[in-house]
Structures are given as structure tokens and as C-alpha cells.
Design a protein around this motif. Structure first.
Motif, PDB file in Angstrom:
ATOM      1  N   SER A  15      45.269  27.491  47.099  1.00 14.71           N
ATOM      2  CA  SER A  15      46.181  27.394  45.958  1.00 14.71           C
ATOM      3  C   SER A  15      45.521  27.629  44.611  1.00 14.71           C
ATOM      4  CB  SER A  15      46.850  26.016  45.954  1.00 14.71           C
ATOM      5  OG  SER A  15      45.866  25.003  45.882  1.00 14.71           O
ATOM      6  N   LEU A  16      44.254  27.967  44.575  1.00  7.27           N
ATOM      7  CA  LEU A  16      43.550  28.223  43.320  1.00  7.27           C
ATOM      8  C   LEU A  16      43.352  29.728  43.137  1.00  7.27           C
ATOM      9  CD1 LEU A  16      41.958  27.039  40.900  1.00  7.27           C
ATOM     10  CD2 LEU A  16      39.940  27.175  42.330  1.00  7.27           C
ATOM     11  N   VAL A  17      43.712  30.219  41.968  1.00  8.83           N
ATOM     12  CA  VAL A  17      43.520  31.627  41.629  1.00  8.83           C
ATOM     13  C   VAL A  17      42.564  31.692  40.453  1.00  8.83           C
ATOM     14  CG1 VAL A  17      44.635  33.733  40.783  1.00  8.83           C
ATOM     15  CG2 VAL A  17      45.798  32.289  42.454  1.00  8.83           C
ATOM     16  N   GLY A  18      41.483  32.463  40.600  1.00  7.38           N
ATOM     17  CA  GLY A  18      40.516  32.640  39.522  1.00  7.38           C
ATOM     18  C   GLY A  18      40.741  33.968  38.823  1.00  7.38           C
ATOM     19  N   VAL A  19      40.574  33.980  37.511  1.00 10.57           N
ATOM     20  CA  VAL A  19      40.716  35.214  36.737  1.00 10.57           C
ATOM     21  C   VAL A  19      39.487  35.402  35.859  1.00 10.57           C
ATOM     22  CG1 VAL A  19      43.237  35.233  36.707  1.00 10.57           C
ATOM     23  CG2 VAL A  19      42.015  34.020  34.932  1.00 10.57           C
ATOM     24  N   ASP A  20      39.134  36.666  35.638  1.00  9.41           N
ATOM     25  CA  ASP A  20      37.975  36.974  34.806  1.00  9.41           C
ATOM     26  C   ASP A  20      38.069  38.420  34.356  1.00  9.41           C
ATOM     27  OD1 ASP A  20      35.609  36.581  33.457  1.00  9.41           O
ATOM     28  OD2 ASP A  20      34.332  36.695  35.227  1.00  9.41           O
ATOM     29  N   GLY A  21      37.330  38.738  33.331  1.00 14.69           N
ATOM     30  CA  GLY A  21      37.199  40.100  32.848  1.00 14.69           C
ATOM     31  C   GLY A  21      35.732  40.478  32.831  1.00 14.69           C
ATOM     32  N   THR A  22      35.430  41.720  33.134  1.00 12.26           N
ATOM     33  CA  THR A  22      34.045  42.162  33.175  1.00 12.26           C
ATOM     34  C   THR A  22      33.927  43.576  32.604  1.00 12.26           C
ATOM     35  OG1 THR A  22      32.115  42.447  34.598  1.00 12.26           O
ATOM     36  CG2 THR A  22      34.234  43.055  35.540  1.00 12.26           C
ATOM     37  N   LEU A  33      39.917  43.621  34.500  1.00 15.45           N
ATOM     38  CA  LEU A  33      40.518  42.292  34.600  1.00 15.45           C
ATOM     39  C   LEU A  33      40.799  42.021  36.071  1.00 15.45           C
ATOM     40  CD1 LEU A  33      43.119  42.450  31.688  1.00 15.45           C
ATOM     41  CD2 LEU A  33      40.724  41.730  31.598  1.00 15.45           C
ATOM     42  N   LEU A  34      40.436  40.839  36.558  1.00 17.13           N
ATOM     43  CA  LEU A  34      40.569  40.511  37.975  1.00 17.13           C
ATOM     44  C   LEU A  34      41.258  39.181  38.175  1.00 17.13           C
ATOM     45  CD1 LEU A  34      36.857  41.224  38.890  1.00 17.13           C
ATOM     46  CD2 LEU A  34      38.779  42.608  39.609  1.00 17.13           C
ATOM     47  N   ALA A  35      42.003  39.076  39.261  1.00 21.27           N
ATOM     48  CA  ALA A  35      42.537  37.807  39.753  1.00 21.27           C
ATOM     49  C   ALA A  35      42.141  37.727  41.225  1.00 21.27           C
ATOM     50  CB  ALA A  35      44.048  37.741  39.602  1.00 21.27           C
ATOM     51  N   ILE A  36      41.465  36.647  41.610  1.00 26.14           N
ATOM     52  CA  ILE A  36      41.003  36.490  42.989  1.00 26.14           C
ATOM     53  C   ILE A  36      41.389  35.107  43.503  1.00 26.14           C
ATOM     54  CG2 ILE A  36      39.057  38.078  42.742  1.00 26.14           C
ATOM     55  CD1 ILE A  36      37.258  35.572  42.588  1.00 26.14           C
TER      56      ILE A  36
END
Length: 78
Positions: A15-22, A33-36
Motif C-alpha cells: 500500500s505504499l507508493v514512492g515517488v522521486d525525480g532524477t 519522474l517515477l512512482a514505484i
């Protein structure tokens, strides 16, 4: 958004979604931009991605808006 990724995520995800930009290396332009999330085997599962020219509030808002709507729409169809 990749519908296959969304369907796979709804089939068995944490149930946890991580987001980041690189910033990609070398001569590739833009920001990734990513959502994992994690799948049933505790492995990284890519949920959504986008390449934008600059990391700003407008691009992040658009990314989250699309992510939310894809999850909401596909959740109703299951």
C-alpha cells in the motif's frame, strides 16, 4: 501511464507508493519522474514514469493528477 503497469500493481502490491525525480546522466535531457511500489515478492515494481523538461510544481501536479486518475479509473473496472 502504462495500463499494464497499473493492472499489475492493482493485482498485488503493497500500500505504499514512492515517488522521486532524477536527472539522467550523459547527454540525455530532462528530468525523469517515477512512482514505484513493492510487489508480492518485495521487489521494486515501476508504477508510472514521465520525462519532463524541468522539475517544478506544475509538472509534479500533472504527474500526480494522472497517477491518481489512472488508479481510480482502473480500480473501478476490476
Amino acid at each position: 501511464m502504462d495500463y499494464g503497469l497499473i493492472k499489475g500493481m492493482l493485482g498485488g502490491y503493497r500500500s505504499l507508493v514512492g515517488v522521486d525525480g532524477t536527472h539522467p546522466k550523459k547527454n540525455y535531457g530532462g528530468i525523469l519522474l517515477l512512482a514505484i511500489t513493492l510487489d508480492g515478492n518485495n521487489e521494486i515494481f515501476p508504477l508510472a514514469y514521465a520525462v519532463v523538461s524541468i522539475e517544478n510544481e506544475e509538472n509534479w501536479s500533472y504527474f500526480f493528477w494522472n497517477l491518481y486518475n489512472q488508479l481510480k479509473d482502473n480500480g473501478r473496472n476490476n
